[in-house]
Design an enzyme around this catalytic site. Sequence first.
Site, PDB file in Angstrom:
ATOM      1  N   CYS A 106       0.526  -1.114   0.091  1.00 50.93           N
ATOM      2  CA  CYS A 106       0.114   0.414   0.373  1.00 50.93           C
ATOM      3  C   CYS A 106       0.874   1.276  -0.239  1.00 50.93           C
ATOM      4  O   CYS A 106       1.333   1.554  -1.035  1.00 50.93           O
ATOM      5  CB  CYS A 106      -1.427   0.502   1.545  1.00 50.93           C
ATOM      6  SG  CYS A 106      -2.469   1.351   0.925  1.00 50.93           S
ATOM      7  N   HIS A 202      -3.567  -5.630   2.440  1.00 56.64           N
ATOM      8  CA  HIS A 202      -3.280  -5.870   3.617  1.00 56.64           C
ATOM      9  C   HIS A 202      -4.098  -7.309   4.529  1.00 56.64           C
ATOM     10  O   HIS A 202      -4.673  -8.110   3.107  1.00 56.64           O
ATOM     11  CB  HIS A 202      -4.072  -4.202   4.496  1.00 56.64           C
ATOM     12  CG  HIS A 202      -3.920  -3.174   4.506  1.00 56.64           C
ATOM     13  ND1 HIS A 202      -3.084  -3.256   4.746  1.00 56.64           N
ATOM     14  CD2 HIS A 202      -4.508  -2.544   3.616  1.00 56.64           C
ATOM     15  CE1 HIS A 202      -2.583  -1.753   4.300  1.00 56.64           C
ATOM     16  NE2 HIS A 202      -3.725  -1.415   3.271  1.00 56.64           N
TER      17      HIS A 202
HETATM   18  N1  GLN Z   1      -2.403   7.308   1.194  1.00 56.03           N
HETATM   19  C1  GLN Z   1      -2.209   5.642   0.485  1.00 56.03           C
HETATM   20  C2  GLN Z   1      -3.953   6.154   0.041  1.00 56.03           C
HETATM   21  O1  GLN Z   1      -4.922   6.046   0.538  1.00 56.03           O
HETATM   22  C3  GLN Z   1      -2.101   4.388   1.538  1.00 56.03           C
HETATM   23  C4  GLN Z   1      -3.043   4.101   2.123  1.00 56.03           C
HETATM   24  C5  GLN Z   1      -2.154   2.763   2.662  1.00 56.03           C
HETATM   25  O2  GLN Z   1      -1.631   2.336   2.816  1.00 56.03           O
HETATM   26  N2  GLN Z   1      -3.811   2.475   3.578  1.00 56.03           N
HETATM   27  O3  GLN Z   1      -4.187   5.869  -1.446  1.00 56.03           O
END
Ligand code: GLN
Length: 255
Positions: A106, A202
Amino acid sequence: MADALFDAVPATSKGTIRLVHLYPKEMSIYGDLGNTRCLQKRIEWHGYTAEVIRHAPGNPFPEAGHLFIGGGGQDSGQARVVADLERNADTLRSLAAAGTPMLMICGMYQLFGNAFVTVEGKALPGLGILDVTTQGGAKRMIGPVVLDTVVGKVVGYENHSGATTLAAGQEPFGRVVRGYGNNGEDGTEGARTGNVIGSYLHGPILPANPALADLLIGLAAARATGRPFEPETIADAVADEARNRQVRRLLGSAG
Ligand code: GLN
């Protein structure tokens, strides 16, 4: 009572694998810390010694690591690590080019790309190890995911507003069977260059998908010892059943 799993581990270590978790404080949400725990345990169950290094911004960079992982975070968490990433960019690029296995989830996946432009229009520079670019947007892409990948079906959970585009020729990590993936449009999820994998999943991803964990450990073991990976058999029935149930539930067949 004797534990069959631990009985399987030989008394002597097959070698030490140095596992580096990049920015556990700033970049580790939605259970991503479970990836570190999973790798540590599986390294031990395979008969190796796990040395876990938690790298924080400003610390000397652990360039002797054999396996690097990073997780998700808020846009603000990403802003807190970009300077450290930039300072160590050449080292990380050389490690990646030399075949060091890395898994970036992510927010860290976005920073391993060329750039992440936040929804407010602020550009955070990336390492350019993966040829992808991410644009923050108003729509969040949230929900369970099933992918087709080189290690078979992979399941996880995504929650991101960034939409990621692969440059021409950039291989994805997987193809979306259910979920949004990189951008909700082109059916790709994540990116893979050499032994570096980026993904939005995740869950955490590794306990649910042990084959992916062992792919990374196998590459790291070979680098750490100079010998081919010598795996043990690990009892993964519970993880396999949980993954298969998620696949069946999302694909709508009975189960
Ligand atoms: N800033 C990122 C997004 O929302 C990362 C999100 C995350 O790592 N869960 O796209």
